[in-house]
Design an enzyme around this catalytic site. Structure first.
Site, PDB file in Angstrom:
ATOM      1  N   ASP A   1     -11.566  -3.290   9.522  1.00  0.00           N
ATOM      2  CA  ASP A   1     -10.793  -2.384  10.375  1.00  0.00           C
ATOM      3  C   ASP A   1     -11.686  -1.485  11.222  1.00  0.00           C
ATOM      4  O   ASP A   1     -11.203  -0.838  12.149  1.00  0.00           O
ATOM      5  CB  ASP A   1      -9.895  -1.489   9.497  1.00  0.00           C
ATOM      6  CG  ASP A   1      -8.610  -2.184   9.117  1.00  0.00           C
ATOM      7  OD1 ASP A   1      -8.196  -3.103   9.842  1.00  0.00           O
ATOM      8  OD2 ASP A   1      -8.027  -1.811   8.084  1.00  0.00           O
TER       9      ASP A   1
ATOM     10  N   TRP B   1     -11.268  -8.805   9.873  1.00  0.00           N
ATOM     11  CA  TRP B   1     -10.946  -8.229   8.564  1.00  0.00           C
ATOM     12  C   TRP B   1     -11.383  -6.767   8.480  1.00  0.00           C
ATOM     13  O   TRP B   1     -10.740  -5.928   7.847  1.00  0.00           O
ATOM     14  CB  TRP B   1     -11.639  -9.061   7.468  1.00  0.00           C
ATOM     15  CG  TRP B   1     -11.626  -8.341   6.163  1.00  0.00           C
ATOM     16  CD1 TRP B   1     -10.626  -8.361   5.230  1.00  0.00           C
ATOM     17  CD2 TRP B   1     -12.639  -7.455   5.657  1.00  0.00           C
ATOM     18  NE1 TRP B   1     -10.959  -7.542   4.177  1.00  0.00           N
ATOM     19  CE2 TRP B   1     -12.187  -6.979   4.424  1.00  0.00           C
ATOM     20  CE3 TRP B   1     -13.879  -7.028   6.134  1.00  0.00           C
ATOM     21  CZ2 TRP B   1     -12.936  -6.092   3.657  1.00  0.00           C
ATOM     22  CZ3 TRP B   1     -14.627  -6.142   5.374  1.00  0.00           C
ATOM     23  CH2 TRP B   1     -14.153  -5.680   4.148  1.00  0.00           C
TER      24      TRP B   1
ATOM     25  N   THR C   1      -5.070  -2.004  -3.528  1.00  0.00           N
ATOM     26  CA  THR C   1      -6.179  -2.460  -2.700  1.00  0.00           C
ATOM     27  C   THR C   1      -6.285  -3.978  -2.751  1.00  0.00           C
ATOM     28  O   THR C   1      -5.962  -4.598  -3.772  1.00  0.00           O
ATOM     29  CB  THR C   1      -7.513  -1.838  -3.172  1.00  0.00           C
ATOM     30  OG1 THR C   1      -8.581  -2.729  -2.826  1.00  0.00           O
ATOM     31  CG2 THR C   1      -7.565  -1.677  -4.675  1.00  0.00           C
TER      32      THR C   1
ATOM     33  N   ARG D   1       0.851  -1.202   0.000  1.00  0.00           N
ATOM     34  CA  ARG D   1       0.000   0.000   0.000  1.00  0.00           C
ATOM     35  C   ARG D   1       0.880   1.243   0.000  1.00  0.00           C
ATOM     36  O   ARG D   1       0.563   2.260   0.593  1.00  0.00           O
ATOM     37  CB  ARG D   1      -0.938  -0.003   1.224  1.00  0.00           C
ATOM     38  CG  ARG D   1      -1.783  -1.249   1.387  1.00  0.00           C
ATOM     39  CD  ARG D   1      -2.804  -1.414   0.249  1.00  0.00           C
ATOM     40  NE  ARG D   1      -3.530  -2.667   0.365  1.00  0.00           N
ATOM     41  CZ  ARG D   1      -3.174  -3.805  -0.223  1.00  0.00           C
ATOM     42  NH1 ARG D   1      -2.106  -3.849  -1.010  1.00  0.00           N
ATOM     43  NH2 ARG D   1      -3.899  -4.893  -0.057  1.00  0.00           N
TER      44      ARG D   1
ATOM     45  N   LYS E   1     -17.424   3.307   2.035  1.00  0.00           N
ATOM     46  CA  LYS E   1     -16.430   2.428   2.674  1.00  0.00           C
ATOM     47  C   LYS E   1     -17.106   1.339   3.517  1.00  0.00           C
ATOM     48  O   LYS E   1     -18.072   0.733   3.085  1.00  0.00           O
ATOM     49  CB  LYS E   1     -15.473   3.265   3.521  1.00  0.00           C
ATOM     50  CG  LYS E   1     -14.398   3.925   2.697  1.00  0.00           C
ATOM     51  CD  LYS E   1     -13.345   4.512   3.626  1.00  0.00           C
ATOM     52  CE  LYS E   1     -12.087   4.866   2.893  1.00  0.00           C
ATOM     53  NZ  LYS E   1     -10.921   4.131   3.292  1.00  0.00           N
TER      54      LYS E   1
ATOM     55  N   ARG F   1      -2.521  -8.772   7.121  1.00  0.00           N
ATOM     56  CA  ARG F   1      -3.548  -9.467   6.327  1.00  0.00           C
ATOM     57  C   ARG F   1      -3.497  -9.051   4.865  1.00  0.00           C
ATOM     58  O   ARG F   1      -3.637  -9.866   3.969  1.00  0.00           O
ATOM     59  CB  ARG F   1      -4.941  -9.220   6.912  1.00  0.00           C
ATOM     60  CG  ARG F   1      -5.644  -7.972   6.460  1.00  0.00           C
ATOM     61  CD  ARG F   1      -7.112  -7.974   6.848  1.00  0.00           C
ATOM     62  NE  ARG F   1      -7.300  -7.805   8.273  1.00  0.00           N
ATOM     63  CZ  ARG F   1      -7.437  -6.615   8.880  1.00  0.00           C
ATOM     64  NH1 ARG F   1      -7.396  -5.498   8.184  1.00  0.00           N
ATOM     65  NH2 ARG F   1      -7.624  -6.548  10.178  1.00  0.00           N
ATOM     66  N   ASP F   2      -3.272  -7.746   4.652  1.00  0.00           N
ATOM     67  CA  ASP F   2      -3.262  -7.255   3.271  1.00  0.00           C
ATOM     68  C   ASP F   2      -2.214  -8.005   2.457  1.00  0.00           C
ATOM     69  O   ASP F   2      -2.464  -8.438   1.335  1.00  0.00           O
ATOM     70  CB  ASP F   2      -2.933  -5.758   3.236  1.00  0.00           C
ATOM     71  CG  ASP F   2      -4.063  -4.914   3.817  1.00  0.00           C
ATOM     72  OD1 ASP F   2      -5.063  -5.498   4.264  1.00  0.00           O
ATOM     73  OD2 ASP F   2      -3.940  -3.683   3.833  1.00  0.00           O
TER      74      ASP F   2
HETATM   75  C1  GLC Z   1      -8.735  -1.733   4.001  1.00  0.00           C
HETATM   76  C2  GLC Z   1      -7.565  -2.340   4.728  1.00  0.00           C
HETATM   77  C3  GLC Z   1      -7.795  -3.824   4.973  1.00  0.00           C
HETATM   78  C4  GLC Z   1      -9.124  -4.055   5.621  1.00  0.00           C
HETATM   79  C5  GLC Z   1     -10.240  -3.405   4.840  1.00  0.00           C
HETATM   80  C6  GLC Z   1     -11.579  -3.510   5.517  1.00  0.00           C
HETATM   81  O1  GLC Z   1      -8.798  -2.216   2.715  1.00  0.00           O
HETATM   82  O2  GLC Z   1      -6.367  -2.183   4.005  1.00  0.00           O
HETATM   83  O3  GLC Z   1      -6.777  -4.342   5.780  1.00  0.00           O
HETATM   84  O4  GLC Z   1      -9.347  -5.440   5.741  1.00  0.00           O
HETATM   85  O5  GLC Z   1      -9.949  -2.045   4.664  1.00  0.00           O
HETATM   86  O6  GLC Z   1     -11.653  -2.755   6.670  1.00  0.00           O
END
Ligand code: GLC
Length: 795
Positions: free
Chosen positions: A489, A487, A703, A340, A630, A356-357
């Site tokens: 955030d 997952w 992403t 990122r 989002k 995780r990313d």
């Molecule tokens: C963003 C973050 C990712 C997370 C997602 C959902 O894409 O980079 O780590 O899982 O948001 O919140």
């Protein structure tokens, strides 16, 4: 409106109208030396960090300026224009331009006033400098005199914030010098750490292939009191050979061309963070400019097209093909390499890899370059703490075995990450599985890898500890606690709140481990019992007949219950119930149907519905976002990949493909003003139906969408499902398709696959013909494959 098209033969996206609704970018180089370039030559360059190693200035969220500008001036008339449409922006009726965004290069071909220019931008393979090759061709039948100016707006300081806001310091530490063919920028010149008098912070901007006719290292001289559309030096026809001392540096070099009728000549501007000695060496490399550039461009194309070669599909839908064969694949490599790091919407926020990313990103290239994937996977395993959790942020300077963790104040201070996430290490299971399945390298499980802080263990041991971490962080119902985030955030559930999404991930992990630990009956028994218990909890406490809930707050209240006023239905628990194989066939049908009814829109499935406005709880941070945006009920694109995969796994090809199309960038090629960002790359999210701008997408390029949609397409729709024993091919496709073909390299063997769908089914093939021999559909063991195979899949 349409602004361009996919040229699949060249693996390029060609922008034919440069007046796009947002800057449409491409990625050059790597974060070692990274460059982002748009169709108007906007963008910036950096060394290692977009925030801390910035060498080209770029103003975010403005006019896609400045950029790598090349101006052309007709010496007879004084008329001038730019090799990209902007900054000069001649009327588009008179100025024809095409931007060819390719795999790691961009070429802008423009025609104005009888002159064709080709500005090619790239970073050579493995290099830490960039090249702007400019070719100028006289299309008229009379001789022409053209002056060419290259302009690079250098930052005063590597930290871009310092460059932009702390000018009382940064404007007084920089100066420029001229060295025959290049401008050299000095920063803190006499604060040099090196015995040879260099600082390691010098930048150069040079011209190869033509003598410099005039130069300036002062932005104030180049622009005068004008903006980029009318720089004073270009108006004057030359620079005044001045240099910068305090104020704003730049690199501006001018050369002159005399072109006979039909004649073409080229030269190249070069840019990098190099001291005077290294700059000279690079300049020498381009002594035979045209040849060197051609060779370097071919190297790039050969490398990247090679990376994309392991899978080639040819379906009735050319946009699907363009995404799978080229653009989604190239985006996956970009997220894999760049993580990122930098884009036109952020840079350098994270000084490292999100756990995780990154583990998800690795999945996106698994079918194309599994050995490259493995290197990063091993690295991420070495960023697992000894107790099994992943480090929320893995520093670029990661030193396995010696790292601090969120349990240490110093880590928290340095990274800003106060504690562990519930899901991080669980992403290792599908990723390790995919690696072993793609390659057959079961021995990887026995490879020893250090943990981040202390201890060394085999890959199998790492995975065991990941399970152990989840099992020692259970909440009151016996499901994984949500901790600092799952997952999502924006979902902070703490040690007493619980996440069904993570519970499904854990269930999936436990089953993968059964296969990985076949020789340990006691452990397999433990895994079995644990999975059974978890499944029971999920069914008894989390299943509402037509949907799974999202989890529990620390108060024990349910999150995502079907009759809730807000956030009543969530997408991930439904798709993951299926992906994890926890759902029965009846449950799978029911929950996927609910997701379709309650969450689907013309632009994809919303993350949950309705958005949080009044009914949220403390840990529901998505309430900060506008509804439909989002994590607050936006169409979170990453999750589309899981929905596609889940539908495909149950054989719903029509819906899997529908979901692909709804949110696929390419679907908006003819309606690009709605989506705004590039129609060839996925964004992080699309605004949902609660927004007045439903369908508009944001956060381009870097992403997690890239990898999950890729997996959804490859394993889901195309049905290419490697297992540890071989490969299964189980397409889930639109029933109207008559069939399609795929060329796939699997464990070094060629598979020429023809899918025959004259039966017009949407999933679950009935039989295969493998090298002329009919057999039932299902797993093809590796031992039955030859070096070269013809496989007919009959639907
Ligand atoms: C963003 C973050 C990712 C997370 C997602 C959902 O894409 O980079 O780590 O899982 O948001 O919140």
């Amino acid at each position: 409106m349409q602004y361009g098209y996919f040229d699949e033969k060249a693996r390029e996206y060609v922008i034919t109208n440069p007046n796009t609704p947002a800057p449409w970018a491409n990625y050059l180089g790597s974060p070692e030396y990274g460059a982002i370039v748009t169709q108007n030559a906007g963008g910036y360059s950096f060394v290692k960090s977009g925030a801390a190693g910035r060498i080209l200035r770029y103003i975010f969220n403005q006019f896609d300026e400045p950029g790598r500008y090349i101006y052309l001036r007709d010496e007879e008339s004084g008329d001038f224009w730019s090799a990209s449409w902007r900054p000069v922006a001649k009327p588009l009726e008179e100025y024809k331009t095409e931007t060819h965004h390719g795999t790691s290069y961009t070429e802008i071909v423009s025609e104005y006033n009888g002159i064709r220019s080709k500005a090619l931008y790239y970073v050579p393979m493995g290099a830490t400098h960039e090249v702007w090759r400019i070719s100028v061709e006289n299309l008229t039948d009379r001789p022409r005199k053209i002056a060419v100016f290259g302009y690079a707006e250098l930052t005063t300081e590597s930290f871009y914030t310092q460059d932009l806001v702390n000018m009382q310091y940064t404007q007084f530490i920089t100066k420029t010098e001229f060295h025959d063919s290049f401008i050299l920028e000095q920063i803190n010149e006499f604060n040099y750490p090196n015995p040879d008098g260099t600082t390691g912070r010098e930048r150069f901007f040079g011209l190869a292939g033509a003598p410099v006719a005039s130069y300036t290292g002062r932005r104030e001289q180049f622009l005068g009191r004008n903006r980029f559309d009318k720089p004073q030096a270009v108006l004057d026809g030359k620079c005044d050979d001045s240099l910068n001392y305090n104020g704003n540096p730049c690199g501006a070099l001018q050369f002159e061309l005399e072109l006979g009728a039909g004649e073409e000549k080229s030269a190249a501007f070069l840019l990098g963070q190099k001291n005077v000695f290294d700059a000279k060496k690079i300049m020498d490399r381009y002594a035979k400019c045209a040849e060197t550039v051609e060779k370097e461009l071919q190297e790039l194309i050969t490398y990247w097209h090679g990376e994309l070669a392991n899978l080639k599909i040819n379906t009735p839908d050319s946009k699907f093909d363009a995404m799978v064969n080229t653009w989604n694949a190239f985006q996956c490599f970009t997220t894999f390499v760049w993580s990122r790091a930098a884009s036109l919407i952020y840079c350098g926020e994270r000084n490292g890899y999100g756990y995780r990313d990154t583990v998800q990103d690795i999945q996106g290239i698994m079918h194309l370059d599994p050995e490259l994937a493995r290197k990063q996977l091993t690295f991420m395993l070495s960023a697992q703490v000894h107790h099994g959790a992943g480090l929320p942020l893995v520093k670029y300077s990661h030193n396995a075995g010696h790292e601090n963790t969120p349990d240490d104040d110093s880590y928290v201070k340095e990274t800003g990450h106060p504690s562990y996430r519930a899901d991080d290490a669980l992403w290792l299971f599908p990723t390790v599985y995919k690696y072993i399945a793609e390659t057959g390298n079961v021995a990887y499980l026995d490879e020893e890898i250090p943990f981040a802080d202390k201890d060394v263990g085999t890959v199998r041991e790492h995975l065991k500890r990941a399970i152990n971490f989840s099992m020692t962080h259970l909440g009151p119902h016996g499901m994984p606690a949500g901790l600092h985030a799952d997952w999502n955030d924006c979902l902070v559930l703490g040690s007493q709140g619980e996440s069904t999404f993570v519970a499904f991930q854990l269930y999936y992990a436990l089953n993968i481990m059964k296969e990985f630990c076949e020789n340990e009956p006691e452990y397999v028994k433990y895994l079995d019992e644990t999975a059974t218990k978890l499944l029971k909890i999920l069914n008894e406490k989390c299943f509402e007949g037509d949907q799974f809930i999202r989890g529990f707050r620390d108060t024990g209240d349910i999150i995502g219950s079907r009759n809730d006023k807000e956030a009543a239905t969530w997408l991930n628990p439904q798709s993951w119930a299926v992906i994890s194989r926890a759902a029965t066939p009846e449950q799978a049908e029911a929950v996927l149907e609910t997701a379709n009814k309650k969450l689907n829109t013309p632009y994809g499935l919303e993350l949950m519905q309705p958005s949080y406005r009044y009914e949220y709880f403390e840990g529901a941070r998505m309430r900060l976002f506008n509804p439909g945006t989002k994590e607050n009920a936006g169409i979170f694109c990453q999750t589309q990949g899981w929905a596609i995969l889940a539908e495909a796994l149950v054989g719903h090809g029509n819906r899997a493909f529908q979901y692909f199309q709804e949110s696929s960038p390419a679907s908006f090629n003819e309606d690009a003003d709605r989506r705004v960002i590039e129609p060839y790359v996925h964004g992080q999210f699309i605004e949902g139906h609660e927004s007045p701008f439903a369908g508009r997408s944001h956060v381009h390029w870097l992403t997690g969408t890239a990898s999950t949609v890729m997996v959804g397409c490859v394993e889901g729709i195309l049905g290419l499902r490697p297992t540890t024993k071989g490969i299964e091919i189980s397409p889930a496709i639109p029933s109207e398709w008559d069939g399609f073909t795929m060329e796939k390299t699997f464990r070094g063997k060629k598979l020429h696959i023809t899918v025959n769908n004259l039966a017009h089914k949407e999933g679950k093939p009935s039989k295969y013909i493998l090298n002329g021999v009919e057999r039932e559909a299902g797993l093809i063991p590796e031992s039955e494959l030859k070096d070269d195979n013809k496989i007919v899949v009959i639907m």
